[in-house]
Design a protein around this motif. Sequence first.
Motif, PDB file in Angstrom:
ATOM      1  N   SER A  70       0.848  -1.178   0.000  1.00  0.00           N
ATOM      2  CA  SER A  70       0.000   0.000   0.000  1.00  0.00           C
ATOM      3  C   SER A  70       0.887   1.232   0.000  1.00  0.00           C
ATOM      4  CB  SER A  70      -0.978   0.016   1.164  1.00  0.00           C
ATOM      5  OG  SER A  70      -2.060   0.899   0.873  1.00  0.00           O
ATOM      6  N   TYR A  71       0.274   2.407   0.098  1.00  0.00           N
ATOM      7  CA  TYR A  71       0.984   3.635  -0.262  1.00  0.00           C
ATOM      8  C   TYR A  71       0.383   4.822   0.478  1.00  0.00           C
ATOM      9  CZ  TYR A  71       2.487   7.238  -3.706  1.00  0.00           C
ATOM     10  OH  TYR A  71       3.021   8.337  -4.335  1.00  0.00           O
ATOM     11  N   ILE A  72       1.238   5.574   1.166  1.00  0.00           N
ATOM     12  CA  ILE A  72       0.829   6.850   1.752  1.00  0.00           C
ATOM     13  C   ILE A  72       1.547   7.946   0.970  1.00  0.00           C
ATOM     14  CG2 ILE A  72       0.863   8.322   3.803  1.00  0.00           C
ATOM     15  CD1 ILE A  72       0.698   5.857   5.520  1.00  0.00           C
ATOM     16  N   PRO A  73       0.840   8.687   0.111  1.00  0.00           N
ATOM     17  CA  PRO A  73       1.502   9.662  -0.760  1.00  0.00           C
ATOM     18  C   PRO A  73       1.982  10.892  -0.002  1.00  0.00           C
ATOM     19  CG  PRO A  73      -0.875   9.788  -1.017  1.00  0.00           C
ATOM     20  CD  PRO A  73      -0.615   8.620  -0.118  1.00  0.00           C
ATOM     21  N   SER A  74       3.199  11.328  -0.318  1.00  0.00           N
ATOM     22  CA  SER A  74       3.707  12.579   0.245  1.00  0.00           C
ATOM     23  C   SER A  74       4.575  13.309  -0.762  1.00  0.00           C
ATOM     24  CB  SER A  74       4.516  12.310   1.529  1.00  0.00           C
ATOM     25  OG  SER A  74       5.717  11.642   1.216  1.00  0.00           O
ATOM     26  N   GLY A  75       4.344  13.037  -2.057  1.00  0.00           N
ATOM     27  CA  GLY A  75       5.109  13.686  -3.110  1.00  0.00           C
ATOM     28  C   GLY A  75       4.496  15.010  -3.515  1.00  0.00           C
ATOM     29  N   SER A  76       4.893  15.479  -4.699  1.00  0.00           N
ATOM     30  CA  SER A  76       4.435  16.783  -5.171  1.00  0.00           C
ATOM     31  C   SER A  76       3.147  16.685  -5.980  1.00  0.00           C
ATOM     32  CB  SER A  76       5.522  17.436  -6.032  1.00  0.00           C
ATOM     33  OG  SER A  76       6.736  17.510  -5.321  1.00  0.00           O
ATOM     34  N   THR A  77       2.970  15.598  -6.718  1.00  0.00           N
ATOM     35  CA  THR A  77       1.773  15.469  -7.553  1.00  0.00           C
ATOM     36  C   THR A  77       0.928  14.261  -7.189  1.00  0.00           C
ATOM     37  OG1 THR A  77       3.055  14.289  -9.222  1.00  0.00           O
ATOM     38  CG2 THR A  77       2.779  16.665  -9.517  1.00  0.00           C
TER      39      THR A  77
END
Length: 294
Positions: A87-94
């Motif tokens: 799974s994935y917790i997004p913390s990028g720019s887009t």
Amino acid sequence: MKKHLLFIVNPKSGKVKIKDSLLEVCQIFCQADYILTLNVTQYINEAIDEALSGDIRYDLIICCGGDGTFNSMVSALVPRENHPAISYIPSGSTNDFARSIGLSGTSVDIAREIMTGSPRCLDIGAFNHLYFSYIASFGAFTETSYNTPQSLKNKLGHLAYLLEGMKDLSAIEPCGMKIVHDDITLEGNYIWGAVCNSTSIGGMIRLNKDLVDYNDGLFEVILIKAPKTLFDLTKIVVSINTQDYDPDVIDFFQAGDLIFYPETEIPWTLDGEYAPGNTEIHIKNIHNALQIIV
């Protein structure tokens, strides 16, 4: 018996929005009866290889970072014969991929969603010997994603890509390309192309969510032809905005196995990261390659 969770946080990705809530997120995982291993590193592939070569059998791997971080996790896992759910917790720019599969909100919100979520199968793309989770693209704006300074991405997000991409417009050079898929051969001069499994592409192009199925064995393919007139350019813009692709200016189709034969070795991006070009690019959909919990 308790399950094991490997949580990898990329400290160099985007705004690293999780830094103020990392402890709370870890508590959520532990309260869900996981034995947690936390690894803060930008070397995602190495972290996964090291973890999976040890004695612990991980049931779930979650990464926190941008789409490039997610790509690194996918690239480390797909070649393995057996791999845990992800799974994935997004913390990028887009965070195009995260937006596409409905992961939004704070890191704490997403952590809770993952702990109560259900696994779903996910197709992954093979790009010669490399992998991508949601997009392989070439042409105009392709260099934008890896040329845009990280500081600008952090401050402006999608706007940063648009501002940087505008610099490309005056220097767009069409690429002569032959594409073979399903006994069909296309040939043309294209200014941009993408093989994708996402409803959001670079924050600039949206696909109808009814078209995109993340585990149907097919990619959505968009190829924008080089405009010959100002009217052609207008039709391209209208086609993209309305998602009604005019075959005079855009080739749009679905395919699971394609070979690209560009006239020159143009660079590509895989999930927003640079990939070297080649005179033959084989892109194949690896059907149901991984299980993702969302």
